[in-house]
Enzyme design. Structure first.
Site, PDB file in Angstrom:
ATOM      1  N   HIS A  21      85.764  59.775  60.940  1.00  6.67           N
ATOM      2  CA  HIS A  21      84.315  59.827  61.123  1.00  6.67           C
ATOM      3  C   HIS A  21      83.748  58.427  60.996  1.00  6.67           C
ATOM      4  O   HIS A  21      84.216  57.628  60.178  1.00  6.67           O
ATOM      5  CB  HIS A  21      83.677  60.750  60.071  1.00  6.67           C
ATOM      6  CG  HIS A  21      82.281  61.161  60.402  1.00  6.67           C
ATOM      7  ND1 HIS A  21      81.198  60.351  60.167  1.00  6.67           N
ATOM      8  CD2 HIS A  21      81.797  62.305  60.958  1.00  6.67           C
ATOM      9  CE1 HIS A  21      80.089  60.984  60.550  1.00  6.67           C
ATOM     10  NE2 HIS A  21      80.430  62.161  61.034  1.00  6.67           N
ATOM     11  N   ASP A  45      83.730  68.548  63.032  1.00  3.88           N
ATOM     12  CA  ASP A  45      83.714  68.917  64.447  1.00  3.88           C
ATOM     13  C   ASP A  45      85.018  69.574  64.878  1.00  3.88           C
ATOM     14  O   ASP A  45      85.028  70.441  65.756  1.00  3.88           O
ATOM     15  CB  ASP A  45      83.448  67.677  65.309  1.00  3.88           C
ATOM     16  CG  ASP A  45      82.109  67.041  65.012  1.00  3.88           C
ATOM     17  OD1 ASP A  45      81.109  67.766  65.065  1.00  3.88           O
ATOM     18  OD2 ASP A  45      82.065  65.842  64.705  1.00  3.88           O
TER      19      ASP A  45
END
Length: 426
Positions: A304, A361
């Site tokens: 991330h 995600d």
């Protein structure tokens, strides 16, 4: 608050840069002295710029920490309902029972949309992307709910926040139903927030006794919570920038949806499933991961930009993912593929050393696919959940004096030159 100064030295002249300290996080330099010194600061992507002061959400990427109003995200996702989190984002604290009942009642009163708004959908092609529809219909709310247009009235702002949170699931489900050629389903207030959304998505008028799987409803509520807010990201900054002009809140949220639509922002979970399609079968996973190591392909859904250690939302999402797959008993080759990717990433020293752990995600895309939601709806659901954060930031901005946003630039174009008649141009 500022309690000491740093020094900016330009051409042997000193300028004070007040150092500002928040309750958490790095200190911030007040860069207004740059203007006095005759300079702008250059910061592409606003990576080290804090244009606002906020009390809503705090992220520590190094620790892997995400707090909403001080509450850790994993505690909220495991113990609170999404609407309770919405209340906390809007008001600063989790509600007591009386406040919760009142808030839920208010949201329930505003789940339906104006009947004429339904006709807007007929203007779109059936194959229109649901995000294109959402940008249009959310912006169009300003044509039907005029009370929200007077942004100087605190009561109007609060009603608008309730309306947006209440109507986003309805509009999202309508955008899906329209793309499927199915009749719209009116909201039912005997369902909770997540159940109501799933009902409007998947029920038909023929389903008289439609029931929502409680495991799926719980998973959807967690997905909403885990995407409710994420500090000053691109879409939230867009909402604030649009709001700084005095634009009505529906237009501001529509701007946020447009920003979220970008594949670098809201399309990450959709990119995960696209990657799985490209890998094809489980047998191809080891070779694909070797290509990742050689930087020949990108590994989507791992690591991330903000979290340098791990995504604090991912563990809760993984648990939810496991619950959903077990409850549905799904035997999907693509999901098997995803689990193999996860296994390698969590065991291979290459990925462990680089802290390329699965992020929120990765798991959310798997859950949504298992539920039966098409990839075109993934970002719509993201925008539905994030609307609570967007409107909370918009409200916070309007609760104190603010200035219109006006970034500066480093100009590298032509210097001044005179107009040349066309017959004299080379």
């Amino acid at each position: 608050m500022a309690d000491n100064n740093a020094k900016l030295v330009v051409d042997d002249k000193e300028y004070d840069l007040p150092v500002m300290h928040g309750t958490l996080g790095r200190p911030v330099l007040d860069a207004s002295a740059f203007q006095e010194a005759g300079y702008w600061s250059y910061d592409p992507g606003f990576k080290v710029t804090a244009p606002v002061e906020s009390k809503i959400t705090y992220i520590d990427g190094g620790k892997g920490e995400l707090l909403h109003r001080g509450y850790p995200i994993d505690q909220l996702a495991k113990n609170a309902e999404y609407l309770e989190v919405c209340y906390a984002l809007l008001h600063g604290d989790l509600p007591n029972q009386e406040q919760k009942d009142d808030f839920y009642k208010k949201v329930g009163k505003h789940t339906a949309v104006h009947d004429q708004l339904r006709k807007f959908f007929e203007g779109f092609r059936r194959d229109a992307h649901p995000m294109a529809i959402m940008v249009g219909v959310v912006g169009a709310l300003s044509a039907f709910y005029h009370e929200g247009l007077d942004v100087s009235e605190e009561l109007h702002r609060e009603i608008t926040a309730i309306r947006l949170i209440a109507k986003m699931p309805t509009l999202a489900a309508m955008s899906y139903k329209y793309s499927q050629g199915e009749p719209f389903m009116y909201p039912r207030n005997d369902f909770n927030y997540a159940e109501n959304f799933l009902y409007m998505m998947f029920a038909t008028p023929a389903d008289v006794d439609y029931k929502v799987n409680p495991v799926i409803a719980k998973a959807m509520d967690r997905i909403f919570t885990l995407h409710a807010d994420h500090e000053q990201n691109a879409s939230t900054s867009t909402v604030r920038l649009a709001g700084s002009t005095g634009a009505n809140p529906y237009a501001c949220i529509a701007a946020g949806i447009a920003a979220l639509w970008g594949p670098s922002h809201g399309g990450a979970n959709e990119a995960v499933l696209k990657m799985l399609d490209e890998i094809g079968t489980v047998e191809n996973v080891p070779e694909f991961m070797e290509k990742v190591k050689r930087r020949e392909v990108k590994l989507m859904g791992f690591g991330h930009r903000v979290y340098k250690n791990f995504d604090p939302r991912a563990q809760v999402m993984k648990e939810t993912c496991d619950e959903v797959l077990e409850a549905l008993g799904i035997d999907d080759p693509k999901l098997e593929l995803a689990m193999k990717l996860e296994q390698i990433a969590l065991e291979d020293p290459y990925f462990i050393e680089r802290k390329l752990y699965p992020n929120v995600d990765f798991y959310s895309g798997i859950i949504l696919k298992a539920i039966g939601i098409p990839t075109s709806m993934f970002t719509v659901i993201f925008s539905l959940a994030r609307a609570a954060g967007w409107i909370s930031h918009w409200l916070e901005m309007h609760s104190a004096p603010f200035s219109i946003g006006r970034p500066r630039q480093l100009y590298t174009g032509e210097t001044r030159r005179d107009f040349v008649n066309i017959e004299d141009r080379k």
